[in-house]
Write an enzyme that holds these catalytic residues in place. Structure first.
Site, PDB file in Angstrom:
ATOM      1  N   HIS A 153      79.968  76.248  23.659  1.00 54.77           N
ATOM      2  CA  HIS A 153      79.112  75.864  24.184  1.00 54.77           C
ATOM      3  C   HIS A 153      78.063  74.907  23.576  1.00 54.77           C
ATOM      4  O   HIS A 153      78.134  74.729  22.252  1.00 54.77           O
ATOM      5  CB  HIS A 153      78.025  77.110  24.614  1.00 54.77           C
ATOM      6  CG  HIS A 153      78.527  78.080  25.544  1.00 54.77           C
ATOM      7  ND1 HIS A 153      79.168  79.010  25.465  1.00 54.77           N
ATOM      8  CD2 HIS A 153      78.075  77.838  26.940  1.00 54.77           C
ATOM      9  CE1 HIS A 153      79.410  79.642  26.741  1.00 54.77           C
ATOM     10  NE2 HIS A 153      78.695  78.950  27.612  1.00 54.77           N
ATOM     11  N   LYS A 157      72.216  76.284  23.100  1.00 57.16           N
ATOM     12  CA  LYS A 157      72.320  77.276  23.567  1.00 57.16           C
ATOM     13  C   LYS A 157      71.590  78.623  22.456  1.00 57.16           C
ATOM     14  O   LYS A 157      72.185  78.589  21.480  1.00 57.16           O
ATOM     15  CB  LYS A 157      73.898  77.802  23.845  1.00 57.16           C
ATOM     16  CG  LYS A 157      74.084  79.225  24.573  1.00 57.16           C
ATOM     17  CD  LYS A 157      75.278  79.551  25.281  1.00 57.16           C
ATOM     18  CE  LYS A 157      75.594  80.919  25.704  1.00 57.16           C
ATOM     19  NZ  LYS A 157      74.505  81.332  26.651  1.00 57.16           N
TER      20      LYS A 157
HETATM   21  P1  NAD Z   1      66.550  76.141  29.558  1.00 57.38           P
HETATM   22  O1  NAD Z   1      65.883  76.459  28.130  1.00 57.38           O
HETATM   23  O2  NAD Z   1      67.137  74.729  29.786  1.00 57.38           O
HETATM   24  O3  NAD Z   1      65.590  76.931  30.531  1.00 57.38           O
HETATM   25  C1  NAD Z   1      64.976  77.813  30.638  1.00 57.38           C
HETATM   26  C2  NAD Z   1      64.000  77.836  31.690  1.00 57.38           C
HETATM   27  O4  NAD Z   1      62.991  79.255  31.344  1.00 57.38           O
HETATM   28  C3  NAD Z   1      62.807  76.893  31.221  1.00 57.38           C
HETATM   29  O5  NAD Z   1      62.260  76.260  32.345  1.00 57.38           O
HETATM   30  C4  NAD Z   1      61.594  77.898  30.718  1.00 57.38           C
HETATM   31  O6  NAD Z   1      60.291  76.910  30.915  1.00 57.38           O
HETATM   32  C5  NAD Z   1      61.763  78.903  31.487  1.00 57.38           C
HETATM   33  N1  NAD Z   1      61.027  80.099  31.058  1.00 57.38           N
HETATM   34  C6  NAD Z   1      60.691  80.497  29.772  1.00 57.38           C
HETATM   35  N2  NAD Z   1      59.826  81.549  29.813  1.00 57.38           N
HETATM   36  C7  NAD Z   1      59.381  81.656  31.107  1.00 57.38           C
HETATM   37  C8  NAD Z   1      58.721  82.488  31.616  1.00 57.38           C
HETATM   38  N3  NAD Z   1      57.877  83.411  30.975  1.00 57.38           N
HETATM   39  N4  NAD Z   1      58.436  82.490  33.090  1.00 57.38           N
HETATM   40  C9  NAD Z   1      59.241  81.543  33.868  1.00 57.38           C
HETATM   41  N5  NAD Z   1      60.143  80.537  33.411  1.00 57.38           N
HETATM   42  C10 NAD Z   1      60.109  80.755  31.899  1.00 57.38           C
HETATM   43  O7  NAD Z   1      67.826  77.154  29.554  1.00 57.38           O
HETATM   44  P2  NAD Z   1      69.132  77.067  30.358  1.00 57.38           P
HETATM   45  O8  NAD Z   1      70.322  76.370  29.704  1.00 57.38           O
HETATM   46  O9  NAD Z   1      68.755  76.480  31.983  1.00 57.38           O
HETATM   47  O10 NAD Z   1      69.709  78.746  30.312  1.00 57.38           O
HETATM   48  C11 NAD Z   1      68.843  79.503  30.935  1.00 57.38           C
HETATM   49  C12 NAD Z   1      69.578  80.757  30.937  1.00 57.38           C
HETATM   50  O11 NAD Z   1      70.671  81.105  32.033  1.00 57.38           O
HETATM   51  C13 NAD Z   1      70.118  81.126  29.445  1.00 57.38           C
HETATM   52  O12 NAD Z   1      70.190  82.538  29.365  1.00 57.38           O
HETATM   53  C14 NAD Z   1      71.685  80.738  29.838  1.00 57.38           C
HETATM   54  O13 NAD Z   1      72.910  81.508  28.836  1.00 57.38           O
HETATM   55  C15 NAD Z   1      71.827  81.293  30.932  1.00 57.38           C
HETATM   56  N6  NAD Z   1      73.006  80.622  31.839  1.00 57.38           N
HETATM   57  C16 NAD Z   1      73.772  81.503  32.814  1.00 57.38           C
HETATM   58  C17 NAD Z   1      74.670  80.943  33.421  1.00 57.38           C
HETATM   59  C18 NAD Z   1      75.253  81.774  34.630  1.00 57.38           C
HETATM   60  O14 NAD Z   1      76.306  81.217  35.192  1.00 57.38           O
HETATM   61  N7  NAD Z   1      74.925  83.188  34.728  1.00 57.38           N
HETATM   62  C19 NAD Z   1      75.005  79.722  33.261  1.00 57.38           C
HETATM   63  C20 NAD Z   1      74.505  78.658  32.493  1.00 57.38           C
HETATM   64  C21 NAD Z   1      73.418  79.078  31.667  1.00 57.38           C
END
Ligand code: NAD
Length: 266
Positions: A153, A157
């Site tokens: 990744h 991450k």
């Molecule tokens: P990122 O850091 O780019 O985004 C995280 C978002 O969450 C940001 O907009 C942040 O402001 C927001 N956030 C933080 N605290 C918050 C709160 N209290 N209330 C509302 N929003 C809040 O991260 P990302 O790369 O978008 O990944 C996010 C998550 O999704 C990670 O856990 C990642 O592993 C996961 N993910 C899952 C999949 C899947 O298919 N399930 C795919 C990709 C990423």
């Protein structure tokens, strides 16, 4: 149109979810919830500035939930836990993609599933969900092969191993009749001795801008089977989550899986 609350709209995944909701024929953006510290708070959600009042990104979970029938959450475990608790009893469906969830987060999600339909997936792609079935079968069939999972990744991450790698590990362990927690190793260093046959290695590599790659290895005598999935764009996961949200609306309370949405059976 079914209104969706997008959680973390300023994030890598949230941005993609906004676009995927906008492109969906039966879904529309109802609200956008971000961290109180996010620079996005108070600004209009891109694409909603046109007709009527734009949707403004809020830090108020209850206001965000009141404006939607389902929410899609790719954020951080503490936010996912807090929102699940806030959503209890409000009848709003939940599609949760946040990874790195712990027992306290899972308990909050279980409590929400008593009153709402909830779908949690470490990965929303069809390919990975099919892979989970394939690796379980392969682990069962190749009963004495050594099992390892390697995931790659991007460098930003936070959690390791990835939620998808753990899901693959769980599927492999199921194929062998074990609990993953009893047989998993997430690293080797020093004089660790020969590899125990029962062990399942789940190993994380980090760097650059890799969206996500997962390989399950089956090592036998004189041969090796590898099953690999490579994601080329985050839009893949966002479209899967949005598809799941459209599927989830109107379902009875309970916990659902991507296998239910994709018709892959359990
Ligand atoms: P990122 O850091 O780019 O985004 C995280 C978002 O969450 C940001 O907009 C942040 O402001 C927001 N956030 C933080 N605290 C918050 C709160 N209290 N209330 C509302 N929003 C809040 O991260 P990302 O790369 O978008 O990944 C996010 C998550 O999704 C990670 O856990 C990642 O592993 C996961 N993910 C899952 C999949 C899947 O298919 N399930 C795919 C990709 C990423």
């Amino acid at each position: 149109m079914t209104r969706v609350c997008v959680v973390g709209p300023s994030g890598r995944m949230g941005t993609q979810v906004l676009a995927a909701v906008a492109a969906h024929p039966r879904l529309t953006i109802g609200s956008a919830l971000d961290a109180a510290t996010s620079v996005a708070i108070g600004s209009p959600v891109p694409g909603t500035e046109g007709a009527g009042a734009p949707i403004i990104v809020t830090a108020d979970p209850l206001a965000a939930l009141a404006a939607a029938s389902v929410y899609i959450d790719f954020s951080v475990p503490a936010a996912t836990r807090g929102l699940a608790r806030a959503a209890i009893g409000r009848g709003v469906g939940a599609v949760i993609g946040t990874t790195g969830l712990g027992p306290e987060d899972d308990a909050a999600i279980d409590a929400l599933a008593e009153t709402s339909p909830v779908l949690v997936a470490a990965n929303f792609s069809l390919g990975v969900n099919l892979m989970l079935h394939l690796v379980e079968q392969a682990a069962r069939a190749l009963a004495d092969y050594d099992l390892e999972v390697v995931e790659l990744h991007h460098k930003r991450k936070r959690d390791a191993p990835s939620g998808t790698a753990l899901a693959i590990g769980h599927a492999l362990a199921r194929g062998r009749g074990h609990a993953l927690s009893d047989v998993m190793t997430t690293g080797r260093s020093g004089d660790v001795g020969p590899r125990p046959p029962v062990e399942i290695g789940v190993l994380a590599v980090r760097g650059g801008d890799v969206i996500g790659e997962h390989t399950a290895y089956f090592f036998g005598e004189d041969e090796r089977l590898e099953i690999t999935h490579k994601a080329a764009d985050r839009g893949l996961f966002a479209r899967g989550a949005v598809h799941a949200a459209a599927w989830l609306v109107g379902k009875p309370p309970g916990r659902y899986e991507m296998a239910d949405v994709l018709g892959l059976g359990s």
